[in-house]
Every structure is written in structure tokens, then in C-alpha cells.
Design an enzyme around this catalytic site. Sequence first.
Site, mmCIF file in Angstrom:
data_model
loop_
_atom_site.group_PDB
_atom_site.id
_atom_site.type_symbol
_atom_site.label_atom_id
_atom_site.label_comp_id
_atom_site.label_asym_id
_atom_site.label_seq_id
_atom_site.Cartn_x
_atom_site.Cartn_y
_atom_site.Cartn_z
ATOM 1 N N ASP A 423 14.465 57.795 83.089
ATOM 2 C CA ASP A 423 13.249 58.576 82.940
ATOM 3 C C ASP A 423 12.741 58.753 84.364
ATOM 4 O O ASP A 423 12.317 57.799 85.001
ATOM 5 C CB ASP A 423 12.237 57.820 82.078
ATOM 6 C CG ASP A 423 10.934 58.579 81.914
ATOM 7 O OD1 ASP A 423 10.829 59.676 82.490
ATOM 8 O OD2 ASP A 423 10.028 58.080 81.240
ATOM 9 N N THR A 425 10.175 60.009 86.137
ATOM 10 C CA THR A 425 8.848 59.678 86.654
ATOM 11 C C THR A 425 8.612 58.173 86.654
ATOM 12 O O THR A 425 8.753 57.511 85.634
ATOM 13 C CB THR A 425 7.762 60.373 85.832
ATOM 14 O OG1 THR A 425 8.028 61.762 85.801
ATOM 15 C CG2 THR A 425 6.397 60.133 86.435
#
Length: 516
Positions: A423, A425
Site C-alpha cells: 500500500d 501511502t
Amino acid sequence: MLGRREPPLLQAEIVHQLPGRVRIGIRALRHLGSVASTIAEQVASHGAANTACVSTVTTNILVTYDPDLASAEDMRAFVESEVSGHALLAFKEERLARGGVSVAERRLQEEPVREIAGRVAITTATLLLCWLRGAQSAAELPFWRRFTTMPALTAISLAAPIVKSGWHSLRTARRPNADTLTSTAILSSLLAGQDVSALTVIWLADIAELLTAYTMDRTRNAIRDMLAVGEDEVWRLREDGAEEKVHVDALQPGDRVVAHAGAKVSVDGVVEAGAAAVDQASITGEFLPAQKGPGDQVFAGTVVTTGSLVVRAEKVGDETAVARIVHMVEEASHRKAAIQMAADRLSAQFIPVNFALAALVLMITRSTTRALNMLIIDYSCGVRLSTATALSASICTAARAGILVKGGNYLEQLDTADTLIFDKTGTLTEGTPMLTSIVPVDGISERRMVELAAAAEEASTHPLAAAILGTVKRKGWRIPEHGPSTVRVALGMETRVGRSTIRVGSRRFMQSSGVP
């Protein structure tokens, strides 16, 4: 007429759907009745899910969810992933079980660390006392007196769980386990009048179990700390409008809870009043805070970064989404990896060897002491406990680093992984907003524009305000003197610099203020 072709065993498909409600079919459920409740808990732990009901007869999962947070296709993909993981694990366990012997072992993670530590303390104190007093062998005493000495009585009182487990394995699995071996050594030592030896066997066994249980307990605590719901005490709003501080366990569905800036929300519920930015990363994975107002859903474990909320509780305690996640991960961490199951099989094969060696030594030497030594040297215990302890310690280390591993089996699968999906971010990127470009109108410089914006945002804790203020600080610019800053809920910030009104916020804020 040709019948409808059945989908693959692990493929999930939407059978029927309504807004916020979807029935998902997956044929593998027919073979997963033993873990149906676990699958339901895991599906219900999805950030957008409200409830999940599994039927292994119809091979369907009925899921109710928030359509604002996820789509029916999102829920279908999540169900397929969860059920596939259970199905593949069940297949691997069945294949390993067919490949060798298995025995019934105690679940050390269910034994409190304090209880095992208490047993170790008692045996240590008794052994030290015997050594200081120079206790003599009980073999010289009459047979019935051999069981009345202090070491013998202590050994008998502490051996109950070991003897119970050893007998349970013989009765149910028709095979001896490590506790059967230890029980035999303890009872043989007592019968031979070697009461100190019996106590020493218990002491060694309890120390090994204490190390394992302690590691597992640390793992559970690390997971709980990582997903902690909030403070022990929260502010509850009474009917007369006054706030009272109560313990989180006293909350009931329907109560109104006040969450101020910097505090964690302690219930799953709906916002009744107020406006705030809420960090939902622990539940939804969103890095930037979400704006919440009346009618919006909030979850326990999320953090109010700015503003305050009055939340009407819908789910409290163990019913909240974050509590279900904690329970799911705790249960999943007990799943055995293939290497752990192989170690259990290997240790199970060692146990009859110990008995055979003891019998052989007794026939050759005619010495019960030497034969007992072969029972005390438990080859299987090290293999079994070391593998479980290593996996549990690895899961604990990962949890302390902010990584949740569902179980040892998933940790082991990393060995064969050739692709890693992140993921982005907060992992590959910082996830922190930065001011990247400035486009001023005619007659104002870039520096002046940013300084005026910083004047309005100086009192704000919004991530975008931090980006503007960070730019001013990094470039060594100066924030001009300004009046009090006013928060325009869900719009932006406003202040006065000299005779000018400065507004910073969304396009809607600018349009409503008449800014072209």
C-alpha cells in the site's frame, strides 16, 4: 438441456445483491464447516462490513455493509480472498496429517503466564530448600512413606495438568504425547523413591513451557497495543447535556459519547453533532483524515485529529470492528505453519523411541535410575516448543513494528513469495502533503501569498495547513501579524491581516465568499 456449469471451488460470485446487502456464493464453504464462525468474524472485520452470516449448507455468505465505503464487488473479492486462505490451509493440514502421526497436545497459549510462573517459583523454592537441608533419598523409606515427603507432595500437586494431558492423548489419539513421557518419568521417580528427581522433571518442563507461554503472551499484548481502542475512561453525554466520565466497559448501545481532539473514538456509531477530521488509518487504511459530520459513520480505534464529535453508539466492547480485528488476529496467530506441523509429527515419532530406549536400558543395566534418565531426556520437547516459540516471537516482532501477521502459516509462505505488493501511502511514500506549486494572481508575489495563507492556517492542525506552514518554516519566511483564526467547518480557515480578510479553503468556500 445443458445445466449451468459450476464455478471453480475457490471462485466467489455474487448470487444476489441490494444496496448495502449482498449474498456471495463460494463452493469451498462446503468443506470448511469447522472454521465457518472464524470466516464470518473475519469477513465482518472488514472496515465497510456490518454483519456476515456463513452457511456451509447453501455455500453462501450473507454480508451487510456500508455502500459508501465499499461496493458489492469489493466485498466479493474480500470474501474470495479470506475463504481461499482457509481452504488452502485446510488442504495443507489434511495433507500433512495424512503424511504422519499426530498427537493431542496442550494449547500453551491458553495457560496464563502467571500460573506457569507460579509453578516454577514453587518448584524452585522446594528444590533449594531440599538442597540446603541436604534431603536424603526417599528410597530408604517404606513404600507408602515415599509419597509423603515434601518434594513428593509438591510434585504430586503440580503434576496434575501434565498427567491430565498425557492421559488425554492416550485416550483420544491412542498415542503418547510429550506430557505422557513426562508423566511416566514423574510417576516412575516417585515409585522408585526419587522424589527430588520427580520435582526436577516438573521444574524443567515448566521452565520450557514458561518461555513459550511468555513469548505468546507478548505477541498477544503487542497486537492489542497496536490496535488499542482508546482510553479506559471516556466522556458520556447525559440526557441533561452534561458530560460524565465513565469506564469504557460501562458503555451501552444507544449511549452518546463525546470525542474531543486528540482522543480515540471508543465505539462504532453515527455522528449526531459536531464536525471533525478523523484518522481512520487503523480501520480503512486511509492515510489522510476523513471529514466527519452529522450522519457519518465512525469506528472505534480511530483518532479525532481536529474538532469534536458527539457519537451515538451502535456497537461497543467486543462488538466493535477493531475488537473483531484483534480477536481475528489473535485466533489466526495460533494457526500452525507447515514447518510447525512437521515438527509436531517429528516429535510425536520421537516419543515411542524414548520409551523403547528406557526399556532397553533397563534390560541391559537392570538400573531403574538409568532407565529413568532416558525418560527425562525428552528429545521431542525441544523440537516442538522451539518451533512454536520462534514463530510466535516473529509475529510479536512484526506487530511491534506495525505489521500484522495473521499466523505462522502466512509467515512461512514468505519463503516462497516472489512478489511483494505495498500500500504505497505511508510505506513507499511518506503520506505527508507538501506544497509543490504556487500560482499567484497578478500583483502579489508567491512569498506574500504563502505568508498570508500561513496566517490563516497557523492555528489549524489540518494536514494541508501543516504543508503550508512547513513551507514557510523551510524557506525562512515570516508569518504576518493577524487576528484570531476562525474555523469554517468543512470549508476552511479565516482571519484578518490588517484591513484584509484572508480565507483559505475549498473551492466551495471561495465561491460562497464571492472570490472569483
